[in-house]
Design a protein around this motif. Structure first.
Motif, PDB file in Angstrom:
ATOM      1  N   ALA A 152       0.830  -1.216   0.000  1.00  0.00           N
ATOM      2  CA  ALA A 152       0.000   0.000   0.000  1.00  0.00           C
ATOM      3  C   ALA A 152       0.860   1.259   0.000  1.00  0.00           C
ATOM      4  N   LEU A 153       1.981   1.222   0.738  1.00  0.00           N
ATOM      5  CA  LEU A 153       2.779   2.438   0.860  1.00  0.00           C
ATOM      6  C   LEU A 153       3.782   2.600  -0.275  1.00  0.00           C
ATOM      7  N   ALA A 154       4.116   1.469  -0.951  1.00  0.00           N
ATOM      8  CA  ALA A 154       5.156   1.516  -1.985  1.00  0.00           C
ATOM      9  C   ALA A 154       4.787   2.445  -3.140  1.00  0.00           C
ATOM     10  N   ALA A 155       3.501   2.610  -3.387  1.00  0.00           N
ATOM     11  CA  ALA A 155       3.093   3.488  -4.486  1.00  0.00           C
ATOM     12  C   ALA A 155       3.071   4.955  -4.049  1.00  0.00           C
ATOM     13  N   GLU A 156       3.462   5.220  -2.798  1.00  0.00           N
ATOM     14  CA  GLU A 156       3.526   6.559  -2.238  1.00  0.00           C
ATOM     15  C   GLU A 156       2.228   7.336  -2.456  1.00  0.00           C
ATOM     16  N   PRO A 157       1.115   6.833  -1.915  1.00  0.00           N
ATOM     17  CA  PRO A 157      -0.174   7.484  -2.121  1.00  0.00           C
ATOM     18  C   PRO A 157      -0.322   8.774  -1.292  1.00  0.00           C
ATOM     19  N   ASP A 158      -1.345   9.573  -1.646  1.00  0.00           N
ATOM     20  CA  ASP A 158      -1.642  10.792  -0.876  1.00  0.00           C
ATOM     21  C   ASP A 158      -2.519  10.462   0.322  1.00  0.00           C
ATOM     22  N   TYR A 159      -3.369   9.438   0.121  1.00  0.00           N
ATOM     23  CA  TYR A 159      -4.272   9.032   1.199  1.00  0.00           C
ATOM     24  C   TYR A 159      -4.113   7.543   1.419  1.00  0.00           C
ATOM     25  N   LEU A 160      -4.290   7.138   2.662  1.00  0.00           N
ATOM     26  CA  LEU A 160      -4.182   5.725   2.981  1.00  0.00           C
ATOM     27  C   LEU A 160      -5.433   5.314   3.745  1.00  0.00           C
ATOM     28  N   ILE A 161      -6.096   4.269   3.236  1.00  0.00           N
ATOM     29  CA  ILE A 161      -7.222   3.716   3.985  1.00  0.00           C
ATOM     30  C   ILE A 161      -6.703   2.467   4.667  1.00  0.00           C
ATOM     31  N   ALA A 162      -6.688   2.492   5.964  1.00  0.00           N
ATOM     32  CA  ALA A 162      -6.115   1.371   6.710  1.00  0.00           C
ATOM     33  C   ALA A 162      -7.239   0.697   7.481  1.00  0.00           C
ATOM     34  N   ASP A 163      -7.648  -0.493   6.985  1.00  0.00           N
ATOM     35  CA  ASP A 163      -8.768  -1.206   7.595  1.00  0.00           C
ATOM     36  C   ASP A 163      -8.199  -2.242   8.563  1.00  0.00           C
ATOM     37  N   GLU A 164      -8.252  -1.962   9.830  1.00  0.00           N
ATOM     38  CA  GLU A 164      -7.680  -2.821  10.885  1.00  0.00           C
ATOM     39  C   GLU A 164      -6.225  -3.172  10.537  1.00  0.00           C
ATOM     40  N   PRO A 165      -5.352  -2.164  10.331  1.00  0.00           N
ATOM     41  CA  PRO A 165      -4.011  -2.467   9.810  1.00  0.00           C
ATOM     42  C   PRO A 165      -3.125  -3.221  10.781  1.00  0.00           C
ATOM     43  N   THR A 166      -3.383  -3.118  12.077  1.00  0.00           N
ATOM     44  CA  THR A 166      -2.452  -3.742  13.020  1.00  0.00           C
ATOM     45  C   THR A 166      -3.127  -4.791  13.898  1.00  0.00           C
ATOM     46  N   THR A 167      -4.350  -5.179  13.536  1.00  0.00           N
ATOM     47  CA  THR A 167      -5.077  -6.144  14.371  1.00  0.00           C
ATOM     48  C   THR A 167      -4.323  -7.459  14.493  1.00  0.00           C
ATOM     49  N   ALA A 168      -3.667  -7.881  13.398  1.00  0.00           N
ATOM     50  CA  ALA A 168      -3.003  -9.188  13.422  1.00  0.00           C
ATOM     51  C   ALA A 168      -1.580  -9.103  13.973  1.00  0.00           C
ATOM     52  N   LEU A 169      -1.154  -7.926  14.387  1.00  0.00           N
ATOM     53  CA  LEU A 169       0.261  -7.772  14.754  1.00  0.00           C
ATOM     54  C   LEU A 169       0.462  -7.732  16.258  1.00  0.00           C
ATOM     55  N   ILE A 214       5.545  -4.794  16.910  1.00  0.00           N
ATOM     56  CA  ILE A 214       5.443  -4.549  15.474  1.00  0.00           C
ATOM     57  C   ILE A 214       4.343  -3.520  15.219  1.00  0.00           C
ATOM     58  N   GLN A 215       3.266  -3.600  15.994  1.00  0.00           N
ATOM     59  CA  GLN A 215       2.196  -2.615  15.855  1.00  0.00           C
ATOM     60  C   GLN A 215       2.758  -1.208  16.087  1.00  0.00           C
ATOM     61  N   ALA A 216       3.553  -1.059  17.155  1.00  0.00           N
ATOM     62  CA  ALA A 216       4.122   0.258  17.460  1.00  0.00           C
ATOM     63  C   ALA A 216       5.002   0.711  16.299  1.00  0.00           C
ATOM     64  N   GLN A 217       5.765  -0.241  15.735  1.00  0.00           N
ATOM     65  CA  GLN A 217       6.659   0.078  14.608  1.00  0.00           C
ATOM     66  C   GLN A 217       5.843   0.559  13.389  1.00  0.00           C
ATOM     67  N   ILE A 218       4.767  -0.172  13.094  1.00  0.00           N
ATOM     68  CA  ILE A 218       3.943   0.168  11.926  1.00  0.00           C
ATOM     69  C   ILE A 218       3.241   1.515  12.147  1.00  0.00           C
ATOM     70  N   LEU A 219       2.740   1.731  13.351  1.00  0.00           N
ATOM     71  CA  LEU A 219       2.054   2.994  13.614  1.00  0.00           C
ATOM     72  C   LEU A 219       3.040   4.165  13.540  1.00  0.00           C
ATOM     73  N   ASP A 220       4.268   3.945  14.051  1.00  0.00           N
ATOM     74  CA  ASP A 220       5.298   4.991  13.939  1.00  0.00           C
ATOM     75  C   ASP A 220       5.597   5.283  12.478  1.00  0.00           C
ATOM     76  N   LEU A 221       5.666   4.186  11.682  1.00  0.00           N
ATOM     77  CA  LEU A 221       5.963   4.335  10.254  1.00  0.00           C
ATOM     78  C   LEU A 221       4.869   5.162   9.562  1.00  0.00           C
ATOM     79  N   ILE A 222       3.620   4.834   9.877  1.00  0.00           N
ATOM     80  CA  ILE A 222       2.510   5.576   9.254  1.00  0.00           C
ATOM     81  C   ILE A 222       2.579   7.043   9.686  1.00  0.00           C
ATOM     82  N   ARG A 223       2.886   7.278  10.968  1.00  0.00           N
ATOM     83  CA  ARG A 223       3.001   8.661  11.463  1.00  0.00           C
ATOM     84  C   ARG A 223       4.132   9.411  10.750  1.00  0.00           C
TER      85      ARG A 223
END
Ligand code: SF4
Length: 610
Positions: free
Chosen positions: A165-182, A186-195
């Protein structure tokens, strides 16, 4: 700006016309995180699909508009829409195992996104894909880029989805339960990355989640959905400090944690109404603890109660006398058993070794020890939580104990249950043991047979493991089970695909409870559930434990749930138990650095956005 205005989405279903989204207004700016929260089946994920013009075949837009920087997406030709999808708006889907192409290497799937939406090609695109795998926390990205999805754990697959999702460098990101499985680190890492990306690229994020602690740490604004409508929208800090809608207040009270240990969680009575119904008044009326007489016939409108804080509730616009409704009083809980005496389950030096397929010239190790000599004891009536990052051996340990890895791995050690070694049982003896030891799996999508109706799924175990019950008794037990897990009785005649993820997990829990086991291996049983359903399930598990002395081996990465339900904790890392002790001891005075890091990564309600 991404704007939805007066959007109505309808689906043709066997039961009738489902009004999945009913008059939705929403605006998301660049650089903003807007969180959409609510129970399963209230229309959150459908909103995301509607934004991307990815409605299911039986769906249609009944009215309204979706605009991206002023351009109407609903009237855009499909060819141009494909550029928007993935290019301008990236999406992380909820279910990584069904979203990745199983016959394509993960690297190729990331490269495909990079080449479709950026100027990079060939080796440069591959290098970028490796870079993205590293950024989302996949170890050894140069090697893992050539893996197929089945070789990755659930958490790793989700990270690959995020990389795509991020590789295409979008302007908007729709994240549907992005860290539920993590897991939390790793969740903290992904949320930091999104921030970080948000700051770097002014990314606008529509975050769809049921994890209110994640919302509290990430979102600028929050919208609460119920039965296809937004019922409260507010700045995040205000929403958590001063929720106004009765449903919002109940949801926040239903959250587990240390403060609520030993007491039942506030449960919200009933379920979200089916959306094929016509509503005369407030849709939350049957479940509302503040309902008034006119709420059943007057539909409330969304009104602004404070700057930027809108609420759909008649308490504010047309106050009246509250109906005399008995409050939902949680069942008084009997005293917890002391948990002394001989353990119900005693695991000694459990080891699980998988063979590795290696090229013939390869000289390295040809096996992998997923579990490397763990020992613990679990008395009846107690809960032991196994916590740790994905891939540390938690789930493998649980599966090995119930003999689900016999064919894939070499399992050694002992798992003594009632004096019998579960690892050595075969034939009838194994079947008898399964009556007493059940497992609830993490993935409700993969754990139910899609060709069996819910009644058949629940009855199957009863027929095999409780042959003493006649057809009438089995039917009564099925009704009791669906009531216990908060499903409607008509669910028995439906198919698994007709349910949301949370509802399917409730079916899986009912299946485990059906044969009245004494030990349940709970592998992330509430990770797919909404807060209110999670509260129901945790209350249910505690009640059963106190009434029947059930023991739980609780595998989870949700520390809030651990704080609430566990008596003891074992922290695992790389197949070994690193630290073990009572819940209070480990959570308040962790000895190992790894445990400290794990606890520090847990998102907490009220800890504001960084
Ligand atoms: Fe409760 Fe009435 Fe408000 Fe609906 S409108 S949430 S029933 S008080």
């Amino acid at each position: 700006m991404l704007e939805i205005d007066a959007l109505r989405v309808q689906l043709d279903a066997d039961a009738g016309l489902v009004k999945a989204i009913d008059g939705l207004h929403l605006a998301l700016s660049r650089g903003e995180t807007f969180a959409l929260v609510g129970e399963s089946g209230c229309g959150k994920s459908m909103t995301a699909l509607a934004l991307m013009r990815l409605l299911p075949e039986n769906g249609r837009y009944a009215s309204g508009t979706v605009r991206l920087d002023g351009q109407d997406l609903l009237s855009l030709p499909e060819g141009r829409m494909r550029g928007v999808r993935g290019g301008r708006i990236g999406m992380i889907f909820q279910e990584p195992s069904t979203s990745l192409n199983p016959v394509m290497r993960v690297g190729d799937q990331i490269v495909e996104a990079i080449e479709a939406h950026t100027a990079l090609r060939g080796p440069a695109a591959r290098a970028k894909a490796i870079d993205w795998l590293a950024r989302v926390g996949i170890p050894e990205p140069e090697r893992r880029i050539d893996d197929y999805p089945f070789r990755l754990s659930g958490g790793q697959k989700q990270r690959v989805m995020i990389a795509i999702a991020l590789a295409a460098e979008p302007d908007y990101l729709i994240a549907d339960e992005p860290t539920t499985a993590l897991d939390v680190t790793i969740q903290a890492q992904i949320l930091d990355l999104i921030r970080d990306l948000q700051r770097e690229r002014q990314l606008g994020v529509l975050l769809i989640t049921h994890d209110l602690a994640v919302v509290s740490g990430m979102a600028h604004r929050v919208a609460l959905m119920y039965a296809g409508q937004i019922i409260e929208v507010a700045p995040a800090a205000e929403f958590f400090a001063q929720p106004r809608h009765p449903y919002a207040r109940l949801l926040l009270q239903a959250l587990p944690g240390t403060a609520r240990r030993g007491e039942p969680l506030a449960a919200i009575a009933g379920t979200v109404p089916p959306l094929w119904l016509s509503f005369a008044g407030c849709r939350f009326w049957p479940r509302c603890d503040k309902a008034m007489g006119h709420c059943a016939s007057t539909p409330p409108a969304l009104t602004e109660e404070a700057p930027g804080h809108e609420v759909r509730c008649l308490l504010y616009s047309q106050p009246g006398d509250a109906l005399p409704r008995p409050p939902v009083v949680p069942k008084a809980q009997p005293q917890a058993p002391a948990g002394q005496g001989a353990p119900l389950l005693e695991v000694r030096d459990l080891r699980v070794r998988f063979k590795l397929k290696a090229p013939w010239l390869y000289r390295g190790p040809r096996h992998f020890d997923a579990v490397d000599g763990i020992s613990f004891a679990l008395p009846a009536g107690r809960t032991l939580a196994l916590v740790g990052e994905s891939g540390c051996g938690k789930t493998t340990s649980g599966k090995a104990i119930v003999q689900l890895l016999r064919r894939q791995a070499q399992v050694s050690g002992q798992a003594l249950f009632d004096g019998k070694d579960l690892l050595r049982l075969q034939g009838d003896a194994l079947q008898q043991a399964r009556r007493h030891v059940q497992i609830i799996f993490q993935d409700p999508f993969a754990s139910l047979n899609p060709r069996m109706r819910v009644a058949e799924v629940l009855e199957e175990g009863l027929v095999v493991l409780r042959p003493e019950l006649d057809a009438g008794q089995r039917q009564a037990r099925l009704h009791e089970l669906v009531d216990q897990v908060g499903l409607r009785r008509d669910a028995l005649q439906r198919w698994p695909h007709e349910f949301s993820g949370g509802q399917r997990q409730r079916i899986a829990i009912a299946r485990a409870l059906a044969v009245q086991p004494r030990l349940i291996v709970c592998d992330e049983p509430t990770s797919a559930l909404d807060v209110s359903v999670q509260a129901q399930i945790l209350n249910l598990l505690r009640d059963l434990q106190r009434e029947q002395g059930l023991a739980y081996l609780f595998i989870t990465h949700n520390i809030g749930v651990v704080e609430y339900i566990a008596d003891d904790i074992a922290v695992m890392q790389a197949g070994r138990i690193l630290e073990r002790g009572s819940c209070d001891e480990v959570l308040t005075r962790p000895r190992e650095c790894f445990t400290k890091t794990l606890l520090a990564a847990v998102p907490r309600l009220g800890v504001p956005r960084r």
